[in-house]
Design an enzyme around this catalytic site. Structure first.
Site, PDB file in Angstrom:
ATOM      1  N   CYS A   1      51.155  45.008  34.660  1.00  0.00           N
ATOM      2  CA  CYS A   1      51.394  45.149  33.502  1.00  0.00           C
ATOM      3  C   CYS A   1      51.490  46.511  33.038  1.00  0.00           C
ATOM      4  O   CYS A   1      51.612  46.739  31.915  1.00  0.00           O
ATOM      5  CB  CYS A   1      49.385  44.561  33.449  1.00  0.00           C
TER       6      CYS A   1
ATOM      7  N   LYS B   1      38.218  35.665  33.398  1.00  0.00           N
ATOM      8  CA  LYS B   1      39.117  34.716  33.714  1.00  0.00           C
ATOM      9  C   LYS B   1      38.786  33.706  33.648  1.00  0.00           C
ATOM     10  O   LYS B   1      37.866  32.655  34.021  1.00  0.00           O
ATOM     11  CB  LYS B   1      39.639  35.049  34.818  1.00  0.00           C
TER      12      LYS B   1
ATOM     13  N   ARG C   1      52.756  44.640  47.708  1.00  0.00           N
ATOM     14  CA  ARG C   1      51.420  44.848  48.370  1.00  0.00           C
ATOM     15  C   ARG C   1      51.226  44.825  49.673  1.00  0.00           C
ATOM     16  O   ARG C   1      51.644  44.279  50.138  1.00  0.00           O
ATOM     17  CB  ARG C   1      49.857  44.416  47.393  1.00  0.00           C
TER      18      ARG C   1
END
Length: 654
Positions: free
Chosen positions: A350, A481, A379
């Protein structure tokens, strides 16, 4: 002084009078096996809970989600009692219910063996058969410490109270401490006790079916700095039939495990020389992945997305502005120092997409601006949670970020959600449900923005007709969300796509657009991951289809199998025609016998086998065999090719 003889309560939506001192179980006429607890004023309570004036009472049945959790937590208590009966030196950790079961942690000198689990399960069945009763008692901190003086982990939990984690809160739910006693039904003697918030089933006889599954190590309170305890996992259900269904599903899930199929079908691997959680894709896996990605690209192009490409690393400055270094530093790979600057492998796409937005001035005429990238991120997941392609350290997100005006938000979300559902259906997934996660207690931003974003998400759900539930307070601290869940072929639920209205990134990066009236305004930003990650989605599809991917996704779609060597040229001509039409076809010209070639093709789950012998060659035909074992003989070549091409082009599953 007068005594109140009756109180008024609401039961089944009807107000009624009952005697003072009536329990929830009495009001519900509960049998303790079907109705095993009560919801009083919205809070789960034991059936022995004494009702008060004005209480609203509802039954909790054992076959409900809440009822199963209560029964499973009670089974965890029985497990802990059985362990301490057989291993008196064992110290107690925690024992919460979890999805499909329960666990309990113990501090013991030696890990539990499979033979130990058999002994423990046998002792549990004896306790259940006795019908021991669960009794709740309020205690002070001092009383709890005195009664549980021999349990160091419980003493630590007593000091936590409101600071306990979600799993720990089953024992310390807040300011009030309670202990549950397991009572002998004949003598009333306390057989065992545990610190617990409750509620519980009234007696162990309500536990109809359970099974211990496995044991393993688990750090106390999830920290590697703490002692490693031994965790015993179990499952428990409201009936033996439901448990048998679940155990059958587990057997089927083991057969479908994508890690196993990845090896058998030669799709991908995780070489230890590269590192945990980092996959390499073999040619066959690479073909299916390419087809999957290319189809998604075409669909995105038709939906008005613009493709972008961003680097794999960035200076720390970008992640400082975005907040990732503050929020997710523990999950990021260590930094690299180069030429006086600090760089990080990217954990998210993002911030990079935001920099593309900021690369020039934007007008309301540019919006909505839909960016799409198959962007690889990194990650550092702990080794204990890595799980094939579904939990990896390097993976590719099908990441979209949509920038729009506030006025466009609701319609854009509705369109996005429909796009998500339509694309998932194209891959053969048909059962969906959603979750709307709303503002948590601790949040950033203005309440008005939260409410606007949440209502826009709700509007999208309502317009889609998708069944959904509201997860109150479960949103991220910076955004509400929608999570879309799918059910696979054996009934497992997978969380896949996410739509998130980000209220913070546009502000952190000072994003603007010029409105129609010439003023500078802040755009809304929507995060949208459709697959989540390509790797995880591939794994879900592989397990959903048990490796038998639809013909359009299969790495090899057709294999020609000659009865004898002289029939190879005939099949090579057929395969050449199929390849001209874009079909992935090959001829097995190996020295193996025909029957072994058929078995090999079935093991590789190849959709179509075209067999040829003397009769087929003379008639310009093939014998058409499906991976299901069904066969059609003497099929004209043109007809066979047409059927295969039609199945591939129309994404037909066989």
């Amino acid at each position: 002084m007068s005594t109140v003889s009756q109180i008024r309560i609401t039961l089944d939506g009807t107000e009624r009078a009952v005697a003072a001192g009536t329990t929830a179980g009495e009001a519900l006429s509960a049998d303790g096996r079907t109705v095993i607890a009560a919801r009083v004023n919205g809070q789960a309570r034991d059936l022995s809970h004494v009702l008060a004036e004005g209480d609203v009472v509802e039954p909790i049945t054992i076959d409900s989600e809440e009822g199963r959790a209560i029964m499973r937590h009670s089974t965890a208590h029985v497990l802990a009692q059985a362990v301490q009966d057989l291993f008196p030196e064992a110290k107690l950790g925690i024992g919460p219910p979890v999805e499909n079961g329960f666990y309990y942690d113990f501090d013991v000198a030696q890990p539990f063996t499979p033979e130990d689990l058999k002994r423990i399960e046998k002792r549990m069945r004896e306790i259940v058969k006795q019908g021991q009763e669960f009794r709740r008692r309020r205690v002070s901190d001092e009383e709890a410490r005195q009664e549980l003086a021999a349990e160091p982990y419980k003493l630590e939990l007593i000091g936590l109270k409101g600071g306990a984690s979600e799993e720990e809160s089953v024992e310390v739910g807040g300011a009030e401490l309670t202990i549950y006693d397991n009572l002998d039904p004949k003598t009333g003697e306390v057989r065992w006790k545990d610190l617990c918030r409750g509620p519980h089933v009234p007696s162990t006889k309500a536990i109809a079916a359970f099974k211990l599954m496995r044991s393993g190590g688990a750090y106390w309170r999830g920290s590697e700095k703490n002692p490693q305890l031994q965790r015993i996992y179990g499952t428990a259900w409201e009936s033996k039939e439901r448990q048998d269904e679940y155990l059958h599903m587990l057997e089927e899930a083991e057969k479908r495990d994508h890690r196993k199929l990845g090896v058998e079908l030669d799709l991908f691997s995780f070489p230890p020389e590269i590192g945990g959680g980092l996959a390499v894709w073999h040619p066959k896996g690479g073909i299916t992945r390419r087809v999957l990605e290319e189809y998604s690209r075409r669909r995105h192009e038709r939906a008005g997305y613009q493709f972008v490409v961003t680097p794999h690393i960035s200076k720390s400055t970008l992640f400082e502005i975005s907040g990732h270094l503050g929020w997710y530093a523990e999950g990021m790979y260590p930094p690299m120092e180069m030429e006086g600057a600090t760089y990080y492998p990217k954990p998210m796409n993002c911030p990079f997409h935001i920099m593309i937005y900021k690369s020039r001035g934007r007008s309301y005429r540019d919006l909505p601006l839909r960016m799409f990238e198959l962007g690889t991120v990194y990650r550092f997941e702990k080794s204990g949670v890595l799980h094939g392609l579904t939990r990896a350290r390097g993976f590719t997100q099908d990441d979209s970020h949509i920038f729009c005006t506030p006025e466009q938000l609701a319609d854009e979300l509705a369109s996005l959600l429909q796009f998500v559902l339509d694309l998932l259906r194209d891959y053969g997934l048909t059962e969906f449900e959603a979750e709307l996660s709303t503002r948590p207690e601790k949040f950033v931003g203005e309440i008005e923005q939260w409410e606007e974003a949440t209502e826009a998400l709700r509007h999208a759900l309502e317009k889609s007709g998708l069944p959904y539930k509201v997860a109150e307070g479960e949103g991220a601290f910076y955004a509400p969300k929608i999570d879309v869940h799918i059910k696979d072929a054996i009934g497992r639920r997978w969380q896949l796509s996410t739509l998130q209205v980000d209220l913070q990134m546009p502000q952190r990066f000072d994003l603007e657009y010029q409105a129609a009236d010439g003023t500078r305004r802040r755009p809304y930003m929507i995060h949208r991951a459709l697959f989540g990650s390509v790797e995880r989605f591939f794994a879900i599809l592989l397990e959903h289809y048990a490796g038998a991917l639809p013909p359009w996704l299969a790495p090899v779609q057709v294999v020609g199998i000659p009865i004898a060597d002289e029939h190879v040229p005939h099949l090579e001509r057929v395969v050449a025609r199929l390849r001209e039409k874009g079909i992935r076809a090959e001829v097995d010209a190996s020295a193996d016998r025909m029957q072994k070639k058929i078995r090999n093709a079935q093991k590789q789950k190849i959709p179509y086998m075209l067999l040829a012998g003397d009769d087929d060659v003379s008639k310009n035909a093939v014998s058409f065999r499906y991976r299901t074992g069904e066969q059609k003989n003497g099929v004209p070549i043109d007809e066979a090719i047409e059927e295969i091409v039609n199945a591939v082009e129309n994404r037909i599953q066989i």
